[in-house]
Design an enzyme around this catalytic site. Structure first.
Site, PDB file in Angstrom:
ATOM      1  N   ASP A  36       0.828  -1.208   0.000  1.00  0.00           N
ATOM      2  CA  ASP A  36       0.000   0.000   0.000  1.00  0.00           C
ATOM      3  C   ASP A  36       0.860   1.256   0.000  1.00  0.00           C
ATOM      4  O   ASP A  36       1.378   1.670   1.046  1.00  0.00           O
ATOM      5  CB  ASP A  36      -0.899  -0.028   1.265  1.00  0.00           C
ATOM      6  CG  ASP A  36      -1.766   1.213   1.380  1.00  0.00           C
ATOM      7  OD1 ASP A  36      -2.312   1.452   2.472  1.00  0.00           O
ATOM      8  OD2 ASP A  36      -1.878   1.955   0.384  1.00  0.00           O
ATOM      9  N   ASP A 220      -1.808   5.537  -5.220  1.00  0.00           N
ATOM     10  CA  ASP A 220      -2.115   4.713  -4.053  1.00  0.00           C
ATOM     11  C   ASP A 220      -2.465   3.279  -4.435  1.00  0.00           C
ATOM     12  O   ASP A 220      -3.604   2.985  -4.816  1.00  0.00           O
ATOM     13  CB  ASP A 220      -3.282   5.362  -3.278  1.00  0.00           C
ATOM     14  CG  ASP A 220      -3.575   4.641  -1.971  1.00  0.00           C
ATOM     15  OD1 ASP A 220      -4.407   5.153  -1.204  1.00  0.00           O
ATOM     16  OD2 ASP A 220      -2.982   3.571  -1.729  1.00  0.00           O
TER      17      ASP A 220
HETATM   18  C1  7B2 Z   1     -10.813   7.561   0.794  1.00  0.00           C
HETATM   19  C2  7B2 Z   1     -11.067   6.130   0.505  1.00  0.00           C
HETATM   20  C3  7B2 Z   1     -10.130   5.111   0.411  1.00  0.00           C
HETATM   21  C4  7B2 Z   1      -8.703   5.311   0.552  1.00  0.00           C
HETATM   22  O1  7B2 Z   1      -7.928   4.392   0.550  1.00  0.00           O
HETATM   23  C5  7B2 Z   1     -10.844   3.918   0.149  1.00  0.00           C
HETATM   24  C6  7B2 Z   1     -10.324   2.589  -0.055  1.00  0.00           C
HETATM   25  N1  7B2 Z   1     -10.464   1.898  -1.206  1.00  0.00           N
HETATM   26  N2  7B2 Z   1      -9.908   0.692  -1.019  1.00  0.00           N
HETATM   27  C7  7B2 Z   1      -9.437   0.639   0.248  1.00  0.00           C
HETATM   28  C8  7B2 Z   1      -8.803  -0.369   0.986  1.00  0.00           C
HETATM   29  C9  7B2 Z   1      -8.436  -1.691   0.708  1.00  0.00           C
HETATM   30  C10 7B2 Z   1      -8.638  -2.407  -0.581  1.00  0.00           C
HETATM   31  N3  7B2 Z   1      -9.979  -3.001  -0.504  1.00  0.00           N
HETATM   32  C11 7B2 Z   1     -11.042  -2.405  -1.098  1.00  0.00           C
HETATM   33  C12 7B2 Z   1     -12.270  -3.039  -1.025  1.00  0.00           C
HETATM   34  C13 7B2 Z   1     -13.524  -2.749  -1.526  1.00  0.00           C
HETATM   35  C14 7B2 Z   1     -13.858  -1.525  -2.339  1.00  0.00           C
HETATM   36  N4  7B2 Z   1     -14.371  -3.732  -1.177  1.00  0.00           N
HETATM   37  C15 7B2 Z   1     -15.795  -3.787  -1.518  1.00  0.00           C
HETATM   38  C16 7B2 Z   1     -13.725  -4.659  -0.447  1.00  0.00           C
HETATM   39  C17 7B2 Z   1     -14.353  -5.895   0.128  1.00  0.00           C
HETATM   40  C18 7B2 Z   1     -12.385  -4.253  -0.316  1.00  0.00           C
HETATM   41  C19 7B2 Z   1     -11.231  -4.754   0.310  1.00  0.00           C
HETATM   42 CL1  7B2 Z   1     -11.235  -6.185   1.216  1.00  0.00          CL
HETATM   43  N5  7B2 Z   1     -10.071  -4.136   0.216  1.00  0.00           N
HETATM   44  N6  7B2 Z   1      -7.878  -2.190   1.836  1.00  0.00           N
HETATM   45  C20 7B2 Z   1      -7.381  -3.565   1.991  1.00  0.00           C
HETATM   46  C21 7B2 Z   1      -7.836  -1.238   2.800  1.00  0.00           C
HETATM   47  C22 7B2 Z   1      -7.279  -1.422   4.170  1.00  0.00           C
HETATM   48  C23 7B2 Z   1      -8.416  -0.070   2.302  1.00  0.00           C
HETATM   49  C24 7B2 Z   1      -8.685   1.217   2.828  1.00  0.00           C
HETATM   50  N7  7B2 Z   1      -9.316   2.152   2.121  1.00  0.00           N
HETATM   51  N8  7B2 Z   1      -9.678   1.838   0.875  1.00  0.00           N
HETATM   52  C25 7B2 Z   1     -12.181   4.241   0.122  1.00  0.00           C
HETATM   53  C26 7B2 Z   1     -13.315   3.274  -0.111  1.00  0.00           C
HETATM   54  N9  7B2 Z   1     -12.297   5.571   0.334  1.00  0.00           N
HETATM   55  C27 7B2 Z   1     -13.567   6.312   0.360  1.00  0.00           C
END
Ligand code: 7B2
Length: 331
Positions: A36, A220
């Protein structure tokens, strides 16, 4: 030295996240970790977690490693952009990625993880590749795997070659000419916020004209989608039949059968086109005829994010030299 390891999609149907095998300690314990570039903590599911929070993940047990050392009195706690989070204590141990070993890397052992980590059984933790200023270990913050490895690397770089629904690679210490075509366009990085923040030079929707516009955003690898200013996102979805900005689903959705335009973004004079398929992220719920867009508005986020949907349309060089830069190439 150098290293090279696979970045494997955790889901066969949608590119939610990618994991890479990482071995920890002696004898080696191998976990599948999410690299990440948007954070700077290396943390793992561990033997210190309540079993109720573990659902199939591999764990790191420091007490089974002869080279593990407790970093006495240190702790960590992190929350991510999607509201997920974890916290725990800290050990140092040997960490190897694709043949590249760092001795006494801070390994942050989870004592608590939020529910979305427990339910995602393909991710055993994260390897932060952001700038070490973002590291959450207290009272003494720790260096990332990349920062620790840097002095032993042939070149102070790592590259991301992420792919659509197939395994890509993370390389450390070298730039593999076979992974890209044409030239690499480098632009300056502002590392002050702790992210790989770089200027994009503009965008185009489908075959429309390119709009020159300086957009500051972060590269990212840990974020699935692309989050850009509302003006750009509305211009995109104006071209999608039946698209709406759904409050209930938290973003732009459209009929899965819709024909999507491509999305082109600029880095300097270079142009990168994200294929339409990458921009249909997934059905909002399994089997639904409504799909969630891979391009969403950054208005609720606070920063623009070039996540996996954009990164997998290019070969990206994260240059940790002084000053840091980021390079984008076609592939
Ligand atoms: C401001 C921001 C983000 C900034 O980072 C963000 C985001 N987007 N993917 C991830 C992340 C992930 C990747 N990720 C995305 C996933 C989605 C969209 N879904 C449905 C599942 C089940 C996911 C998993 Cl297990 N993993 N991981 C592992 C972590 C710790 C994340 C943290 N944030 N994140 C979102 C949704 N938003 C609004």
């Amino acid at each position: 030295g150098t290293g090279s390891a696979a970045a494997v999609p955790i889901n066969a149907d949608f590119d939610i996240a990618y994991v890479t095998p990482v071995t920890l300690g002696t004898p080696p314990q191998t976990l599948q970790l999410d690299f990440d570039s948007g954070s700077s903590d290396l943390w793992v599911f561990s033997s210190h977690l309540p079993t109720s929070q573990i659902r199939g993940q591999q764990i790191y047990a420091p007490n089974k490693s002869s080279t593990a050392k407790l970093l006495d009195g240190h702790s960590w706690s992190i929350t991510y952009g999607d509201g997920s989070g974890s916290r725990g204590n800290v050990y140092t141990d040997n960490v190897t990625v694709g043949g590249l070993t760092v001795g006494s890397q801070a390994i942050e052992c989870a004592q608590q993880v939020s529910s979305s980590f427990t339910t995602e059984d393909h991710i055993d933790g994260l390897v932060g590749l952001g700038f070490s200023t973002l590291n959450t270990v207290s009272p003494k913050s720790q260096l990332t795997f990349f920062d620790n490895a840097k002095s032993n690397l042939d070149s102070p770089v790592f590259t991301a070659d992420l792919k659509y629904k197939q395994a890509g690679t993370y390389d450390f210490g070298f730039i593999d000419e076979a992974k890209y075509t044409g030239e690499i366009t480098y632009v300056p990085v502002n590392s002050d916020p702790g992210y790989w923040t770089f200027p994009s030079s503009g965008y185009a929707v489908g075959s429309g004209n390119f709009t020159a516009s300086s957009i500051s955003g972060i590269a990212d690898t840990g974020t699935s989608l692309v989050y850009l200013p509302t003006a750009i996102v509305t211009a995109y979805y104006r071209q999608v039949q039946g698209a709406t900005n759904s409050r209930s689903y938290g973003g732009y959705v459209f009929p899965c059968a819709s024909t999507l335009p491509t999305f082109t973004f600029g880095v300097g004079a270079a142009r990168f086109t994200i294929p339409a398929a990458y921009l249909n992220y997934a059905p909002v719920t399994p089997g639904s005829a409504t799909c969630f867009g891979g391009l969403q508005s950054s208005s609720g986020v606070g920063i623009n994010i070039w996540g996996d949907v954009a990164l997998k349309a290019a070969f990206v060089v994260f240059n940790g030299g002084n000053p840091p830069t980021i390079g984008w190439a076609a592939k």
